[in-house]
Write a protein that holds these residues in place. Structure first.
Motif, PDB file in Angstrom:
ATOM      1  N   VAL A 207       0.768  -1.175   0.178  1.00 15.75           N
ATOM      2  CA  VAL A 207       0.072   0.075   0.057  1.00 15.75           C
ATOM      3  C   VAL A 207       0.829   1.102  -0.071  1.00 15.75           C
ATOM      4  O   VAL A 207       1.781   1.385   0.760  1.00 15.75           O
ATOM      5  N   GLY A 208       0.634   2.166  -0.945  1.00 14.15           N
ATOM      6  CA  GLY A 208       1.325   3.400  -0.824  1.00 14.15           C
ATOM      7  C   GLY A 208       2.770   3.390  -1.355  1.00 14.15           C
ATOM      8  O   GLY A 208       3.282   4.308  -1.335  1.00 14.15           O
ATOM      9  N   ALA A 209       3.108   2.280  -2.167  1.00 13.93           N
ATOM     10  CA  ALA A 209       4.521   2.148  -2.435  1.00 13.93           C
ATOM     11  C   ALA A 209       4.866   2.936  -3.726  1.00 13.93           C
ATOM     12  O   ALA A 209       6.077   3.158  -3.768  1.00 13.93           O
ATOM     13  N   GLN A 210       4.094   3.170  -4.410  1.00 15.49           N
ATOM     14  CA  GLN A 210       4.380   4.209  -5.945  1.00 15.49           C
ATOM     15  C   GLN A 210       4.085   5.481  -5.491  1.00 15.49           C
ATOM     16  O   GLN A 210       4.430   5.925  -4.606  1.00 15.49           O
ATOM     17  N   SER A 211       3.722   6.241  -6.503  1.00 20.85           N
ATOM     18  CA  SER A 211       3.767   7.784  -6.312  1.00 20.85           C
ATOM     19  C   SER A 211       2.651   8.173  -5.193  1.00 20.85           C
ATOM     20  O   SER A 211       3.291   9.309  -4.447  1.00 20.85           O
ATOM     21  N   SER A 212       1.828   7.602  -4.657  1.00 22.92           N
ATOM     22  CA  SER A 212       1.176   7.978  -3.431  1.00 22.92           C
ATOM     23  C   SER A 212       2.006   8.186  -2.213  1.00 22.92           C
ATOM     24  O   SER A 212       1.637   8.896  -1.480  1.00 22.92           O
ATOM     25  N   GLY A 213       3.116   7.324  -2.030  1.00 23.25           N
ATOM     26  CA  GLY A 213       3.814   7.538  -0.917  1.00 23.25           C
ATOM     27  C   GLY A 213       5.318   8.074  -1.127  1.00 23.25           C
ATOM     28  O   GLY A 213       6.091   8.077  -0.462  1.00 23.25           O
ATOM     29  N   THR A 214       5.397   8.444  -2.309  1.00 20.56           N
ATOM     30  CA  THR A 214       6.883   8.965  -2.876  1.00 20.56           C
ATOM     31  C   THR A 214       6.711  10.394  -3.382  1.00 20.56           C
ATOM     32  O   THR A 214       7.980  10.851  -4.072  1.00 20.56           O
ATOM     33  N   ASN A 215       5.595  11.057  -3.214  1.00 20.55           N
ATOM     34  CA  ASN A 215       5.616  12.373  -3.746  1.00 20.55           C
ATOM     35  C   ASN A 215       6.079  13.297  -3.015  1.00 20.55           C
ATOM     36  O   ASN A 215       6.540  12.962  -1.895  1.00 20.55           O
ATOM     37  N   PHE A 216       6.071  14.645  -3.357  1.00 20.99           N
ATOM     38  CA  PHE A 216       6.548  15.734  -2.442  1.00 20.99           C
ATOM     39  C   PHE A 216       5.518  16.085  -1.309  1.00 20.99           C
ATOM     40  O   PHE A 216       6.234  16.647  -0.407  1.00 20.99           O
ATOM     41  N   GLY A 217       4.551  15.550  -1.356  1.00 19.40           N
ATOM     42  CA  GLY A 217       3.443  16.087  -0.232  1.00 19.40           C
ATOM     43  C   GLY A 217       2.798  17.286  -0.153  1.00 19.40           C
ATOM     44  O   GLY A 217       2.250  17.792   0.944  1.00 19.40           O
ATOM     45  N   ASN A 218       2.686  17.894  -1.455  1.00 15.99           N
ATOM     46  CA  ASN A 218       2.208  19.088  -1.582  1.00 15.99           C
ATOM     47  C   ASN A 218       0.609  19.195  -1.789  1.00 15.99           C
ATOM     48  O   ASN A 218       0.017  18.423  -2.454  1.00 15.99           O
TER      49      ASN A 218
ATOM     50  N   GLN B 193      12.548  13.289  -6.610  1.00 14.44           N
ATOM     51  CA  GLN B 193      12.370  13.816  -5.302  1.00 14.44           C
ATOM     52  C   GLN B 193      14.042  13.785  -4.681  1.00 14.44           C
ATOM     53  O   GLN B 193      14.649  12.886  -4.819  1.00 14.44           O
ATOM     54  N   PHE B 194      14.274  14.760  -3.897  1.00 12.80           N
ATOM     55  CA  PHE B 194      15.624  14.923  -3.315  1.00 12.80           C
ATOM     56  C   PHE B 194      15.380  15.262  -1.634  1.00 12.80           C
ATOM     57  O   PHE B 194      14.289  15.967  -1.761  1.00 12.80           O
ATOM     58  N   VAL B 195      16.087  14.986  -0.807  1.00 10.59           N
ATOM     59  CA  VAL B 195      15.983  15.381   0.690  1.00 10.59           C
ATOM     60  C   VAL B 195      17.457  15.695   1.005  1.00 10.59           C
ATOM     61  O   VAL B 195      18.459  15.117   0.738  1.00 10.59           O
ATOM     62  N   THR B 196      17.485  17.059   1.507  1.00 14.96           N
ATOM     63  CA  THR B 196      19.141  17.376   1.829  1.00 14.96           C
ATOM     64  C   THR B 196      19.236  17.181   3.395  1.00 14.96           C
ATOM     65  O   THR B 196      18.409  16.811   4.212  1.00 14.96           O
ATOM     66  N   GLU B 197      20.569  17.439   3.853  1.00 15.97           N
ATOM     67  CA  GLU B 197      21.036  17.003   5.255  1.00 15.97           C
ATOM     68  C   GLU B 197      20.110  18.242   5.971  1.00 15.97           C
ATOM     69  O   GLU B 197      19.556  19.273   5.317  1.00 15.97           O
TER      70      GLU B 197
ATOM     71  N   LEU C 113      15.497  19.793   4.034  1.00 17.96           N
ATOM     72  CA  LEU C 113      14.591  20.325   2.735  1.00 17.96           C
ATOM     73  C   LEU C 113      14.201  19.332   1.794  1.00 17.96           C
ATOM     74  O   LEU C 113      15.291  18.360   1.395  1.00 17.96           O
ATOM     75  N   ILE C 114      13.023  19.377   1.548  1.00 18.20           N
ATOM     76  CA  ILE C 114      12.409  18.291   0.502  1.00 18.20           C
ATOM     77  C   ILE C 114      12.367  19.004  -0.797  1.00 18.20           C
ATOM     78  O   ILE C 114      11.548  20.176  -0.794  1.00 18.20           O
TER      79      ILE C 114
ATOM     80  N   SER D 259      23.862  19.769   1.226  1.00 16.91           N
ATOM     81  CA  SER D 259      24.210  18.791   0.510  1.00 16.91           C
ATOM     82  C   SER D 259      22.760  17.892   0.368  1.00 16.91           C
ATOM     83  O   SER D 259      21.940  17.617   1.338  1.00 16.91           O
ATOM     84  N   VAL D 260      22.715  16.973  -0.799  1.00 18.00           N
ATOM     85  CA  VAL D 260      21.594  16.033  -1.144  1.00 18.00           C
ATOM     86  C   VAL D 260      22.052  14.680  -0.393  1.00 18.00           C
ATOM     87  O   VAL D 260      23.130  14.360  -0.278  1.00 18.00           O
ATOM     88  N   ILE D 261      21.140  14.222   0.636  1.00 22.46           N
ATOM     89  CA  ILE D 261      21.439  12.737   1.008  1.00 22.46           C
ATOM     90  C   ILE D 261      20.804  11.779   0.616  1.00 22.46           C
ATOM     91  O   ILE D 261      21.149  10.524   0.852  1.00 22.46           O
TER      92      ILE D 261
END
Length: 389
Positions: free
Chosen positions: A39-50, A226-230, A257-258, A299-301
């Protein structure tokens, strides 16, 4: 072999499918969610959350506003806030032409009752001193919000289960066919389901189901990188977006930061993988530094994406099948499904149980593809030119 009977079978355990099941189950319907993975493994769980309201396709506003009202009561619906926060959304322009587009979007938003604040260069310097001088204008919508997509869909699925829905994970539906006045679904391993209604919420795989009933749509699989920083000292309270979509960024309370940035990246539906090329990460971080120079040293982590279905007019398919009574479609959300997901689920439940919904859904019918649709500028820019590579 296991045989089960339900009122409605929902194919797809993404956000739309889970919300649909929740609203049906809350009204006493026997409903099953069938998800080929988790459940939620594709775009539903991996999007930006906007949970962005401003700048939407005009015909989507009634649905979008109805959905936002559900997001604002998320705790009551699913028992968890899932990091929902009314952050507001800052839409930024870099030149006069982009500022004119912002004004056009603002007028459409206001025509549907949304409150939009215009900010000039001096306003921006005073309120958001970390923005680059090249940001010449912006609009701000205070009602816009964010939530954590990794938490939301599992929470909705749990709430649906608590309301009486059955949730089947790692079950791939191999065939859907009419059987008497309803449907028979064949799923691996050795599961047969009989039901009166089928909701096709299978995301980038939904056309495979539609075509079994003589319907189709020119669906294209891709995913927003999608990216997330330190962690960085907290300073960015709204979610921030450039009007060209090259930067969409928000900061969590933890300081990370996402970041999302277009164009989207290519997806492989067969392998269910959406690799993010390194050059996309570098380009996105460069654009972020141009928007907010203070982040030049960030930096992107981690990077990721998820498979989503896109359509040439960048408008989803929502509503009844035009060939088969009892079949309902909800797919091709083009990156907009997170915000409108609750509203789509509510509308589908109303159409199934009540025979109609108060929310106008005419722009989203699958029949529009019989005669072809106009290709949106955004789709042409990102996909016709194959910039997803």
């Amino acid at each position: 072999m296991t045989v089960a009977t339900f009122d409605t079978a929902v194919i797809g355990g993404g956000l739309v499918g889970c919300w649909t099941a929740l609203f049906l189950a809350r009204r006493g319907a026997r409903v099953a969610i069938l998800e080929k993975g988790s459940v939620g493994a594709q775009s539903s769980g991996t999007n930006f959350g906007n949970l962005r309201l401003q700048g939407r396709f005009p015909g989507q506003y009634p649905l979008s506003l109805r959905s936002q009202a559900i997001w604002e009561q998320l705790q009551d619906f699913v028992g968890s806030a899932c990091e929902y926060e009314r952050t507001g959304h800052l839409y930024c322009a870099f030149d006069e032409g982009e500022a004119e587009k912002l004004e056009g979007y603002a007028k459409v938003s206001e025509s549907y009752g949304l409150s939009i604040e215009r900010l000039g260069r001096e306003d921006l310097k005073h309120r958001y001193p970390w923005l680059a001088d090249k940001v010449t204008a912006a609009t701000f919508s205070a009602r816009d919000a964010t939530a954590n997509p990794r938490l939301v869909t599992p929470a909705v699925a749990r709430a649906a289960r608590d309301a009486g829905a059955s949730v089947f994970e790692n079950i791939r539906v191999s065939e859907v066919r009419k059987s008497g006045s309803g449907f028979e679904l064949r799923a691996d391993p050795d599961l047969r389901i009989h039901c009166a209604n089928v909701v096709n919420a299978a995301g980038a795989w939904a056309v495979e189901i539609a075509e079994q009933f003589g319907e189709t749509a020119p669906l294209f699989a891709a995913g927003p990188p999608q990216f997330v920083t330190e962690p960085f000292p907290y300073f960015m309270s709204p979610s921030v977006q450039t009007i060209d979509g090259s930067v969409i960024v928000r900061q969590t309370r933890r300081g990370n930061l996402i970041l999302a940035g277009y164009p989207r990246t290519a997806a492989d539906p067969a392998s269910q993988r959406v690799p993010v090329p390194p050059q996309k990460t570098l380009a996105a971080m460069k654009r972020l530094a141009e928007l907010a120079p203070v982040l030049r040293s960030c930096s992107v982590i981690r990077v990721w994406s998820g498979t989503e279905g896109y359509l040439p007019d960048m408008v989803p398919v929502i509503g009844a099948s035009e060939t088969t009574p009892g079949l309902w479609h909800a797919f091709g959300f083009c990156g907009h499904g997170f915000q409108i997901g609750p509203g789509v689920g509510l509308c589908l439940s109303e159409m199934i149980l009540d025979g109609g919904t108060e929310t106008p859904l005419e722009p989203f019918g699958i029949g529009r593809f019989r005669s072809g649709v106009a290709v949106s500028e955004k789709f042409r820019r990102e996909f016709d030119e194959r910039k997803t590579a």
